[in-house]
Design a protein around this motif. Structure first.
Motif, PDB file in Angstrom:
ATOM      1  N   MET A   1       0.577  -1.554   0.111  1.00 44.76           N
ATOM      2  CA  MET A   1      -0.208  -0.251  -0.283  1.00 44.76           C
ATOM      3  C   MET A   1       0.798   1.168  -0.106  1.00 44.76           C
ATOM      4  O   MET A   1       0.112   2.480  -0.445  1.00 44.76           O
ATOM      5  N   GLU A   2       2.171   0.926   1.190  1.00 48.03           N
ATOM      6  CA  GLU A   2       2.772   2.280   0.753  1.00 48.03           C
ATOM      7  C   GLU A   2       3.366   2.890  -0.998  1.00 48.03           C
ATOM      8  O   GLU A   2       3.303   3.112  -1.284  1.00 48.03           O
ATOM      9  N   TRP A   3       3.435   1.645  -1.232  1.00 45.25           N
ATOM     10  CA  TRP A   3       4.800   1.756  -2.631  1.00 45.25           C
ATOM     11  C   TRP A   3       3.439   1.960  -3.071  1.00 45.25           C
ATOM     12  O   TRP A   3       4.235   3.210  -4.387  1.00 45.25           O
ATOM     13  N   GLN A   4       2.215   1.767  -3.418  1.00 44.89           N
ATOM     14  CA  GLN A   4       0.890   2.044  -4.250  1.00 44.89           C
ATOM     15  C   GLN A   4       0.700   3.722  -5.165  1.00 44.89           C
ATOM     16  O   GLN A   4       0.298   4.762  -4.994  1.00 44.89           O
ATOM     17  N   GLU A   5       0.975   4.236  -3.333  1.00 50.34           N
ATOM     18  CA  GLU A   5       0.707   5.183  -2.705  1.00 50.34           C
ATOM     19  C   GLU A   5       1.941   6.131  -3.854  1.00 50.34           C
ATOM     20  O   GLU A   5       1.516   6.979  -4.162  1.00 50.34           O
ATOM     21  N   LEU A   6       3.085   6.149  -3.512  1.00 49.75           N
ATOM     22  CA  LEU A   6       3.839   6.875  -3.710  1.00 49.75           C
ATOM     23  C   LEU A   6       3.855   6.673  -5.638  1.00 49.75           C
ATOM     24  O   LEU A   6       4.411   7.400  -5.967  1.00 49.75           O
ATOM     25  N   VAL A   7       3.744   5.481  -6.136  1.00 48.78           N
ATOM     26  CA  VAL A   7       2.947   5.307  -7.330  1.00 48.78           C
ATOM     27  C   VAL A   7       2.349   6.256  -7.777  1.00 48.78           C
ATOM     28  O   VAL A   7       2.708   7.245  -8.840  1.00 48.78           O
ATOM     29  N   ARG A   8       1.063   6.503  -7.199  1.00 44.82           N
ATOM     30  CA  ARG A   8      -0.126   7.438  -7.153  1.00 44.82           C
ATOM     31  C   ARG A   8       0.383   8.953  -7.354  1.00 44.82           C
ATOM     32  O   ARG A   8       0.683   9.521  -8.391  1.00 44.82           O
ATOM     33  N   ASP A   9       1.768   9.276  -6.547  1.00 43.38           N
ATOM     34  CA  ASP A   9       2.197  10.449  -6.652  1.00 43.38           C
ATOM     35  C   ASP A   9       3.225  11.004  -7.586  1.00 43.38           C
ATOM     36  O   ASP A   9       2.858  11.915  -8.303  1.00 43.38           O
ATOM     37  N   ILE A  10       3.403   9.844  -8.329  1.00 43.62           N
ATOM     38  CA  ILE A  10       3.944  10.154  -9.869  1.00 43.62           C
ATOM     39  C   ILE A  10       3.131  10.591 -10.787  1.00 43.62           C
ATOM     40  O   ILE A  10       3.994  10.185 -11.958  1.00 43.62           O
ATOM     41  N   ASN A  11       2.192   9.776 -10.520  1.00 47.54           N
ATOM     42  CA  ASN A  11       1.065   9.750 -11.823  1.00 47.54           C
ATOM     43  C   ASN A  11       1.612   8.251 -12.554  1.00 47.54           C
ATOM     44  O   ASN A  11       1.176   8.593 -13.647  1.00 47.54           O
ATOM     45  N   GLY A  12       2.316   7.784 -12.214  1.00 43.66           N
ATOM     46  CA  GLY A  12       2.576   6.063 -12.527  1.00 43.66           C
ATOM     47  C   GLY A  12       3.853   6.804 -13.659  1.00 43.66           C
ATOM     48  O   GLY A  12       4.681   5.765 -14.444  1.00 43.66           O
ATOM     49  N   SER A  13       4.208   7.660 -13.676  1.00 41.70           N
ATOM     50  CA  SER A  13       5.133   7.489 -14.388  1.00 41.70           C
ATOM     51  C   SER A  13       6.689   7.525 -13.897  1.00 41.70           C
ATOM     52  O   SER A  13       6.760   7.882 -12.758  1.00 41.70           O
ATOM     53  N   THR A  14       7.466   7.113 -14.781  1.00 39.25           N
ATOM     54  CA  THR A  14       9.121   6.923 -14.454  1.00 39.25           C
ATOM     55  C   THR A  14      10.198   7.998 -14.427  1.00 39.25           C
ATOM     56  O   THR A  14      10.295   8.025 -15.599  1.00 39.25           O
ATOM     57  N   PRO A  15      10.792   8.747 -13.555  1.00 38.02           N
ATOM     58  CA  PRO A  15      12.015  10.067 -13.995  1.00 38.02           C
ATOM     59  C   PRO A  15      12.661   9.301 -14.513  1.00 38.02           C
ATOM     60  O   PRO A  15      13.502   8.067 -14.414  1.00 38.02           O
TER      61      PRO A  15
END
Length: 248
Positions: A1-15
């Motif tokens: 759940m923590e990881w999915q929250e981080l992924v949502r914060d970056i809109n699923g894009s990879t820097p």
């Protein structure tokens, strides 16, 4: 759940990524990346949102990371006193705020990878991906009152390039590998333009290639690329920056 929250914060894009291969627990290049102490003309090759990924596959590192995960919230936690290995003191000034272990490969993929890649050092690791579940760890830290995050990959460098970077078409803007001169074969394996496996895999890849290459003092690279901010501070452990021009 923590990881999915981080992924949502970056809109699923990879820097774009700053990859430090064979990093052990050397945090200096990552700290320099965040505090702005890398040479300004080297930072020009990197995006403002560049994100660091460290990789190493030594079983002692895997053991230490698992120990940190189990204990970093304890008031009496002291990382640098838990191991005799040389790398343990390198994170001693950094406060760990969050850790998220991540599994990337399923069982069948792990079997294939471990069979296909045999370039591991038996004295250091059991395979190029030494753990069945801990493949990467997201780590959020604090240093001198400033937060920064990175991902640690528990995976061998060439395997990381072939099985992660190329498979997911990730963008490596900067590649860093330091202190490899003292290990038998590591210098040639990493930096040698003529016979380096990592160098050749990146050179022949169809992906975007690193624009910035960071190494210890390396005459082979200096012969093909322009060195940024050249200095004569010695060989072992020094950061030399090169503009990677791949058509030469």
């Amino acid at each position: 759940m923590e990881w999915q929250e981080l992924v949502r914060d970056i809109n699923g894009s990879t820097p774009p990524l700053f990859w430090y291969g064979g990093a052990a627990f050397d945090s200096k290049p990552i700290v320099a990346l965040f505090n702005g102490s890398l040479p300004k003309n080297a930072q020009e090759f990197m995006s403002p949102d560049i994100f660091p990924v460290l990789t190493d596959y030594d079983l002692n590192i895997l053991k230490a990371i698992k120990y940190i995960y189990e204990n970093f919230n304890k008031e009496d936690f002291s990382f640098d006193s838990q191991s005799e290995n040389w790398f343990t003191y390198q994170f001693s000034d950094i406060k760990i705020l969050q850790m998220i272990p991540l599994t990337l490969f399923d069982y069948s993929t792990l079997v294939r990878i471990r069979k296909e890649y045999q370039n591991s050092h038996p004295s250091a690791t059991s395979s190029v991906v030494p753990d069945d579940e801990w493949h990467f760890v997201f780590i959020n830290t604090e240093l001198n009152g400033k937060e920064f995050s990175f991902v640690y990959g528990l995976i061998e460098n060439l395997t990381f390039w072939k099985e992660v970077i190329e498979v997911y078409a990730l963008n490596i803007e900067a590649f860093c590998a330091l202190r490899v001169g003292g290990k038998s074969g590591s210098w040639d394996h990493t930096h040698n333009p003529k016979k380096g496996k990592i160098f050749d895999s990146i050179r022949t890849s169809k992906l975007n290639k690193p624009r910035l290459w960071i190494a210890d003092d390396c005459s082979e690279l200096r012969n093909i690329w322009r060195e940024i901010n050249p200095h004569e501070d010695g060989f072992y452990g020094q950061m030399h920056f090169f503009e990677a021009i791949w058509n030469k």
